[in-house]
Design a protein around this motif. Structure first.
Motif, PDB file in Angstrom:
ATOM      1  N   ILE A 178     -15.503  47.562  97.564  1.00 20.21           N
ATOM      2  CA  ILE A 178     -14.744  48.701  98.071  1.00 20.21           C
ATOM      3  C   ILE A 178     -15.478  49.972  97.672  1.00 20.21           C
ATOM      4  N   LEU A 179     -15.931  50.711  98.673  1.00 22.93           N
ATOM      5  CA  LEU A 179     -16.767  51.894  98.483  1.00 22.93           C
ATOM      6  C   LEU A 179     -15.958  53.124  98.875  1.00 22.93           C
ATOM      7  N   GLY A 197     -18.220  51.378  94.416  1.00 27.68           N
ATOM      8  CA  GLY A 197     -19.294  52.255  94.834  1.00 27.68           C
ATOM      9  C   GLY A 197     -18.734  53.521  95.446  1.00 27.68           C
ATOM     10  N   TRP A 198     -19.645  54.418  95.813  1.00 24.52           N
ATOM     11  CA  TRP A 198     -19.281  55.719  96.383  1.00 24.52           C
ATOM     12  C   TRP A 198     -20.135  55.970  97.607  1.00 24.52           C
ATOM     13  N   MET A 199     -19.538  56.589  98.646  1.00 21.14           N
ATOM     14  CA  MET A 199     -20.257  56.934  99.860  1.00 21.14           C
ATOM     15  C   MET A 199     -20.300  58.444 100.018  1.00 21.14           C
ATOM     16  N   HIS A 232     -24.169  55.097  98.083  1.00 24.34           N
ATOM     17  CA  HIS A 232     -24.695  55.233  99.440  1.00 24.34           C
ATOM     18  C   HIS A 232     -24.829  56.727  99.740  1.00 24.34           C
ATOM     19  N   ALA A 233     -26.024  57.191 100.066  1.00 29.64           N
ATOM     20  CA  ALA A 233     -26.251  58.628 100.205  1.00 29.64           C
ATOM     21  C   ALA A 233     -27.002  58.975 101.483  1.00 29.64           C
ATOM     22  N   THR A 253     -28.451  53.557  95.553  1.00 32.95           N
ATOM     23  CA  THR A 253     -28.767  52.159  95.867  1.00 32.95           C
ATOM     24  C   THR A 253     -28.971  51.921  97.353  1.00 32.95           C
ATOM     25  N   ASP A 254     -28.355  52.766  98.179  1.00 33.38           N
ATOM     26  CA  ASP A 254     -28.404  52.593  99.632  1.00 33.38           C
ATOM     27  C   ASP A 254     -28.566  53.963 100.276  1.00 33.38           C
TER      28      ASP A 254
END
Length: 292
Positions: A178-179, A197-199, A232-233, A253-254
């Protein structure tokens, strides 16, 4: 580093061939936008453009997020799909859990569940959900989705959601990440406390650095700094191998990459063939040279 391709607000018939092309080119994930309705009149502003104008959204094709992911999953075998981001706060979390677990199961775990609150009051209105205390509702919804997609019986008793002991089947063999999306302080704290995670929604390089720094502080405060965590950036650095290395050194990471400006009014006139050329060229010049 992993690479996510994003294309949205384009001809809906393009998505399946684009998913196949992105998988073949070596992308890790395909980001899928979420939108419910477009109001005739609204005072709301878009948080990720300089002037806040949301007119670029009018008359754009938005296939329902889980429906589109299921369709793209059926024509691919490796690429992951990530809602960017699903407006979880306006949806029944038990239904979201069923949709997400079904897709994750059918695709062999190829789902990362990006979630957000929704900046549009109209989304809450048409879904029959109060705008007030939306943040707390969002927190509870995340807990419900995680609990119901984990397998076994789960019960929950909160301010907004009350579930007896229930379970769903099938569920994926691995937990669905779950981001959490959003740049506000509550969103960052939510990601630190509840997210896997974070978006990041885009912006200047210095602002990304500030957000990453604050996120690290919040994870330390919440006692979650030792957990695996995806970042995620969106960044201009993502378009060169050296820039990718800089982002990796910052903990990204992404990277999320696209090849046209989506915030323009009117239909997208770029042909499918040109879109595929763009994503393939990036794969050759960046992905292949970034050790991924």
């Amino acid at each position: 580093m992993r690479f996510t391709y994003v294309e949205s607000m384009t001809d809906a018939s393009y998505y399946l061939p684009l998913a196949r092309a992105a998988e073949e080119a070596g992308y890790t994930s395909f980001a899928v936008a979420d939108s419910l309705v477009y109001p005739r009149e609204s005072d709301a502003v878009y948080p990720y453009t300089a002037d806040g104008d949301r007119g670029f959204l009018e008359d754009k094709d938005f296939i329902e997020t889980f429906t589109l992911i299921a369709a793209m999953g059926a024509v691919t075998s490796r690429i992951r799909f990530t809602p960017f981001v699903l407006k979880l706060a306006v949806r029944p979390p038990a239904l979201v859990a069923k949709q997400a677990s079904s897709i994750a199961y059918l695709t062999g775990g190829r789902l990362g569940l990006g979630v957000g609150v929704s900046p549009w009051p109209e989304d809450f209105t048409v879904m029959g959900v109060p705008w007030e205390r939306r943040g707390k509702r969002m927190d509870e919804a995340i807990e419900v989705v995680r609990g119901l997609t984990g397998g076994g019986y789960f019960e929950y008793h909160g301010e907004f959601f009350d579930l007896p002991a229930v379970k769903m089947s099938p569920v994926p063999t691995e937990p669905i990440p779950i981001l959490v999306g959003g740049h506000s302080e509550p969103a960052l704290r939510r990601a630190a406390r509840l997210g896997d995670g974070w978006m990041h929604g885009g912006g200047e390089a210095a602002e990304l650095d500030r957000l990453l720094g604050r996120l690290a502080e919040l994870r330390a405060e919440e006692g979650t700094a030792d957990r695996p965590f995806e970042v995620h950036a969106i960044s201009l650095d993502a378009y060169t191998p050296d820039g990718v290395k800089r982002l990796e050194d910052k903990g990204v990471t992404d990277v999320i990459v696209g090849f046209r400006l989506p915030y323009v009014k009117g239909r997208d006139t770029e042909p499918l063939e040109q879109k595929i050329e763009h994503l393939e060229r990036f794969a050759e010049t960046v992905i292949a040279k970034s050790g991924s």
